[in-house]
Design an enzyme around this catalytic site. Structure first.
Site, PDB file in Angstrom:
ATOM      1  N   HIS A 101       0.848  -1.200   0.000  1.00 53.51           N
ATOM      2  CA  HIS A 101       0.000   0.000   0.000  1.00 53.51           C
ATOM      3  C   HIS A 101       0.874   1.237   0.000  1.00 53.51           C
ATOM      4  CE1 HIS A 101       0.636  -1.259   4.174  1.00 53.51           C
ATOM      5  NE2 HIS A 101       0.464  -0.011   4.567  1.00 53.51           N
ATOM      6  N   HIS A 103       0.935   5.253   0.751  1.00 49.46           N
ATOM      7  CA  HIS A 103       0.222   6.300   1.484  1.00 49.46           C
ATOM      8  C   HIS A 103       0.313   7.623   0.733  1.00 49.46           C
ATOM      9  CE1 HIS A 103       0.094   4.104   5.433  1.00 49.46           C
ATOM     10  NE2 HIS A 103       1.187   3.523   4.948  1.00 49.46           N
TER      11      HIS A 103
END
Ligand code: ZN
Length: 147
Positions: A101, A103
């Site tokens: 992931h 950010h």
């Protein structure tokens, strides 16, 4: 870890709730439920990869294309002074959820960014409002032309 026990895989399959910003065949973007600042967004591959080191380069390019568009939309929506784009690979690097992931975090002049663990979970209704506003701003960045 199999995909049923992975929270991001469950969100990608809409088996767990998420406040979505964007999705296509390969990439999804949704708000972090523990935002370091309002508008803190995560961009993930739909397919489960633990870190960026396992991801095919073509998919890395697709992911970061979305990262840039989302960053523009988040910056406009939150009127942030800056945007941090960060990504951890492996526990030693501080990665807490082992599904890649990236950010996107709004930043403000003179503000110290809180650490994970210092901020509470946001309520879903508020997250959905923030996501709706970012989606409006994203519309303008989906069909950009290279001149
Ligand atoms: Zn996963």
């Amino acid at each position: 870890m199999n995909s049923d026990s992975c929270v991001f895989c469950r969100i990608c399959r809409k088996r767990a709730s998420g406040s979505f910003i964007y999705e296509d065949a390969n990439v999804l973007a949704f708000l972090d439920t523990i935002p370091l600042n309002e508008g803190h967004t995560l961009i993930v591959p739909r397919k489960h990869y633990e870190t960026i080191l396992e991801v095919p380069e073509e998919l890395v390019a697709l992911l970061y294309k979305v990262v840039k568009r989302v960053a523009l939309a988040v910056k406009e929506s939150t009127k942030a002074d800056g945007i941090s784009i960060t990504q951890q690979n492996g526990k030693a690097a501080g990665q807490e959820i082992p599904h890649l992931h990236i950010h996107v975090i709004p930043r403000y002049d003179g503000q110290r960014l809180p650490r994970f663990g210092e901020v509470p979970e946001a309520n879903r209704e508020k997250l959905n409002q923030v996501a709706a506003d970012i989606r409006l701003h994203l519309q303008g960045h989906l069909t950009g032309k290279i001149i």
